[in-house]
Design a protein around this motif. Structure first.
Motif, PDB file in Angstrom:
ATOM      1  N   UNK A 107       4.021  -3.652  -0.769  1.00 48.99           N
ATOM      2  CA  UNK A 107       4.632  -2.351  -0.965  1.00 48.99           C
ATOM      3  C   UNK A 107       6.072  -2.282  -0.542  1.00 48.99           C
ATOM      4  N   UNK A 108       6.541  -1.052  -0.454  1.00 47.56           N
ATOM      5  CA  UNK A 108       7.911  -0.764  -0.041  1.00 47.56           C
ATOM      6  C   UNK A 108       7.966  -0.265   1.396  1.00 47.56           C
ATOM      7  N   UNK A 109       6.805  -0.027   2.000  1.00 49.29           N
ATOM      8  CA  UNK A 109       6.730   0.653   3.290  1.00 49.29           C
ATOM      9  C   UNK A 109       6.688  -0.310   4.467  1.00 49.29           C
ATOM     10  N   UNK A 110       7.510  -0.039   5.468  1.00 54.95           N
ATOM     11  CA  UNK A 110       7.336  -0.649   6.773  1.00 54.95           C
ATOM     12  C   UNK A 110       6.160   0.025   7.464  1.00 54.95           C
ATOM     13  N   UNK A 111       5.675  -0.580   8.529  1.00 51.49           N
ATOM     14  CA  UNK A 111       4.583   0.027   9.288  1.00 51.49           C
ATOM     15  C   UNK A 111       5.175   0.890  10.413  1.00 51.49           C
ATOM     16  N   UNK A 112       5.792   2.022  10.007  1.00 53.94           N
ATOM     17  CA  UNK A 112       6.468   2.922  10.932  1.00 53.94           C
ATOM     18  C   UNK A 112       6.066   4.362  10.656  1.00 53.94           C
ATOM     19  N   UNK A 113       6.319   5.219  11.618  1.00 50.31           N
ATOM     20  CA  UNK A 113       6.008   6.635  11.441  1.00 50.31           C
ATOM     21  C   UNK A 113       6.811   7.234  10.291  1.00 50.31           C
ATOM     22  N   UNK A 114       8.068   6.810  10.140  1.00 51.84           N
ATOM     23  CA  UNK A 114       8.909   7.341   9.066  1.00 51.84           C
ATOM     24  C   UNK A 114       8.345   6.998   7.696  1.00 51.84           C
ATOM     25  N   UNK A 115       7.804   5.792   7.557  1.00 51.10           N
ATOM     26  CA  UNK A 115       7.257   5.367   6.263  1.00 51.10           C
ATOM     27  C   UNK A 115       6.131   6.277   5.812  1.00 51.10           C
ATOM     28  N   UNK A 116       5.300   6.695   6.750  1.00 50.54           N
ATOM     29  CA  UNK A 116       4.140   7.518   6.400  1.00 50.54           C
ATOM     30  C   UNK A 116       4.420   9.014   6.494  1.00 50.54           C
ATOM     31  N   UNK A 117       5.537   9.386   7.121  1.00 52.08           N
ATOM     32  CA  UNK A 117       5.784  10.797   7.375  1.00 52.08           C
ATOM     33  C   UNK A 117       6.882  11.463   6.595  1.00 52.08           C
ATOM     34  N   UNK A 118       7.935  10.706   6.204  1.00 52.58           N
ATOM     35  CA  UNK A 118       9.060  11.365   5.533  1.00 52.58           C
ATOM     36  C   UNK A 118       9.691  10.557   4.404  1.00 52.58           C
ATOM     37  N   UNK A 119       9.256   9.327   4.207  1.00 55.85           N
ATOM     38  CA  UNK A 119       9.868   8.478   3.177  1.00 55.85           C
ATOM     39  C   UNK A 119       9.086   8.506   1.876  1.00 55.85           C
ATOM     40  N   UNK A 120       9.789   8.269   0.766  1.00 60.84           N
ATOM     41  CA  UNK A 120       9.097   7.922  -0.467  1.00 60.84           C
ATOM     42  C   UNK A 120       8.805   6.428  -0.408  1.00 60.84           C
ATOM     43  N   UNK A 121       7.529   6.082  -0.536  1.00 58.24           N
ATOM     44  CA  UNK A 121       7.086   4.694  -0.483  1.00 58.24           C
ATOM     45  C   UNK A 121       5.963   4.484  -1.494  1.00 58.24           C
ATOM     46  N   UNK A 122       5.790   3.238  -1.911  1.00 59.23           N
ATOM     47  CA  UNK A 122       4.659   2.838  -2.741  1.00 59.23           C
ATOM     48  C   UNK A 122       3.919   1.700  -2.059  1.00 59.23           C
ATOM     49  N   UNK A 123       2.595   1.751  -2.100  1.00 61.16           N
ATOM     50  CA  UNK A 123       1.748   0.708  -1.529  1.00 61.16           C
ATOM     51  C   UNK A 123       0.681   0.348  -2.552  1.00 61.16           C
ATOM     52  N   UNK A 124       0.578  -0.927  -2.861  1.00 60.81           N
ATOM     53  CA  UNK A 124      -0.403  -1.405  -3.839  1.00 60.81           C
ATOM     54  C   UNK A 124      -1.406  -2.312  -3.142  1.00 60.81           C
ATOM     55  N   UNK A 125      -2.687  -2.027  -3.343  1.00 59.09           N
ATOM     56  CA  UNK A 125      -3.757  -2.842  -2.771  1.00 59.09           C
ATOM     57  C   UNK A 125      -4.572  -3.442  -3.914  1.00 59.09           C
ATOM     58  N   UNK A 126      -4.814  -4.750  -3.826  1.00 55.09           N
ATOM     59  CA  UNK A 126      -5.483  -5.434  -4.931  1.00 55.09           C
ATOM     60  C   UNK A 126      -6.416  -6.525  -4.413  1.00 55.09           C
ATOM     61  N   UNK A 127      -7.440  -6.831  -5.210  1.00 54.20           N
ATOM     62  CA  UNK A 127      -8.328  -7.958  -4.936  1.00 54.20           C
ATOM     63  C   UNK A 127      -7.980  -9.162  -5.810  1.00 54.20           C
ATOM     64  N   UNK A 128      -6.873  -9.069  -6.540  1.00 52.53           N
ATOM     65  CA  UNK A 128      -6.463 -10.142  -7.446  1.00 52.53           C
ATOM     66  C   UNK A 128      -6.377 -11.473  -6.689  1.00 52.53           C
ATOM     67  N   UNK A 129      -7.150 -12.460  -7.143  1.00 50.01           N
ATOM     68  CA  UNK A 129      -7.257 -13.730  -6.431  1.00 50.01           C
ATOM     69  C   UNK A 129      -5.937 -14.492  -6.412  1.00 50.01           C
ATOM     70  N   UNK A 130      -5.220 -14.493  -7.535  1.00 51.53           N
ATOM     71  CA  UNK A 130      -3.959 -15.229  -7.608  1.00 51.53           C
ATOM     72  C   UNK A 130      -2.920 -14.638  -6.659  1.00 51.53           C
ATOM     73  N   UNK A 131      -2.862 -13.323  -6.593  1.00 48.72           N
ATOM     74  CA  UNK A 131      -1.918 -12.669  -5.682  1.00 48.72           C
ATOM     75  C   UNK A 131      -2.295 -12.970  -4.242  1.00 48.72           C
ATOM     76  N   UNK A 132      -3.579 -12.864  -3.943  1.00 46.48           N
ATOM     77  CA  UNK A 132      -4.026 -13.091  -2.567  1.00 46.48           C
ATOM     78  C   UNK A 132      -3.723 -14.532  -2.129  1.00 46.48           C
ATOM     79  N   UNK A 133      -4.041 -15.495  -2.984  1.00 50.78           N
ATOM     80  CA  UNK A 133      -3.786 -16.898  -2.651  1.00 50.78           C
ATOM     81  C   UNK A 133      -2.290 -17.166  -2.474  1.00 50.78           C
ATOM     82  N   UNK A 134      -1.472 -16.566  -3.336  1.00 48.47           N
ATOM     83  CA  UNK A 134      -0.030 -16.769  -3.245  1.00 48.47           C
ATOM     84  C   UNK A 134       0.525 -16.214  -1.941  1.00 48.47           C
ATOM     85  N   UNK A 135       0.056 -15.035  -1.542  1.00 47.62           N
ATOM     86  CA  UNK A 135       0.560 -14.437  -0.304  1.00 47.62           C
ATOM     87  C   UNK A 135       0.118 -15.230   0.923  1.00 47.62           C
TER      88      UNK A 135
END
Length: 290
Positions: A107-135
């Motif tokens: 995603x675009x979000x840091x793990x901070x209070x601002x990210x969840x409280x006042x920022x525009x952010x996008x977070x994508x969660x996936x089970x895609x095997x290729x993405x998971x292996x690459x990360x």
């Protein structure tokens, strides 16, 4: 799998992701100091999962991260500063992703209070095997200070993402970013799109970014500024007719060519792409002309 939009969706999707880890959790974030996130990490470790965290040692240039590192260590996680290649003046480990044995989060979000409280952010969660292996492979290489491995074309990593990102911009209908920056290929891609693309930036952009925004307006790009008091535009998103891209990359040469960054291209998930598109269009409608 879902796309979450902040601050609307809050931190619960992230906390659920962390708590779902049974065997391991790998985390790489530019900033990570939210107390609820750190507690979820600690609780996950107590249940038997192994957690490793890579952090940036010089956020904002020369910030003192002693307190943050102490909190990370107190969580029980194994903690390591980012590789030397991304831990030097003007270069950052700016990535925002995590992966466990079942899922990956980018995603675009840091793990901070601002990210969840006042920022525009996008977070994508996936089970895609290729993405998971690459990360997993990417994380392990950075953890050990080794050369960046090959990754699936579904994700885009920096250094070396300027060509890929400018290619996406060349097909964009709308985008938003915290910075417009100094990347010549990206600027040229926006200028060629002209009146066919819209761009949202925060009202707090630098003087140089204001000049770049004016250059884009002269090429008929529709540029608007989001009032930072209303919503801080921290998201980085590019939306085309058949894709959406979200990630940690700003439109700067440093971000694209020197930093550690990670982003994901959404092509197959119609509802996920539509959610990103609707959000960015809404932001554009709420912003003011540059």
């Amino acid at each position: 799998m879902p796309v979450y939009v902040e601050p609307d969706d809050g931190k619960e999707p992230v906390l659920r992701f962390i708590r779902s880890s049974r065997r391991f959790l790998l985390m790489n974030f530019y900033l990570i100091d939210d107390s609820d996130v750190l507690k979820a990490v600690s609780d996950t470790i107590k249940r038997g999962a192994q957690v490793r965290i890579i952090y940036d040692g010089r956020p904002y240039g020369d910030s003192d991260v002693t307190a943050e590192v102490k909190a990370l260590n107190m969580s029980g996680a194994k903690v390591r500063r980012s590789p030397a290649a991304f831990d030097r003046p003007g270069v950052f480990d700016h990535a925002k992703y995590m992966v466990n044995e079942r899922q990956a989060l980018i995603g675009t979000a840091n793990m901070t209070a601002a990210a969840f409280g006042r920022n525009r952010e996008f977070i994508y969660i996936t089970k895609d095997r290729a993405i998971r292996k690459s990360l997993i492979s990417l994380f392990n290489s950075d953890w050990d200070g080794k050369e960046t491995p090959r990754v699936t074309p579904k994700i885009i990593t920096s250094p070396g993402s300027e060509t890929s990102v400018s290619s996406l911009v060349s097909r964009a209908i709308i985008a938003e970013s915290e910075e417009i920056g100094d990347s010549k290929p990206v600027m040229e891609a926006f200028r060629k799109r002209g009146r066919h693309v819209r761009l949202v930036l925060p009202s707090t952009i630098s003087a140089s970014d204001r000049k770049n925004a004016e250059l884009l307006r002269e090429s008929h790009v529709h540029v608007r500024l989001m009032d930072a008091k209303k919503l801080y535009m921290h998201a980085k998103a590019i939306v085309g007719r058949d894709f959406a891209f979200i990630g940690s990359q700003n439109f700067t040469s440093t971000s694209l060519q020197k930093n550690r960054e990670v982003g994901v291209i959404l092509r197959g998930g119609f509802f996920e792409r539509r959610k990103v598109r609707r959000t960015v269009l809404h932001d554009y409608s709420e912003a003011q002309k540059a």
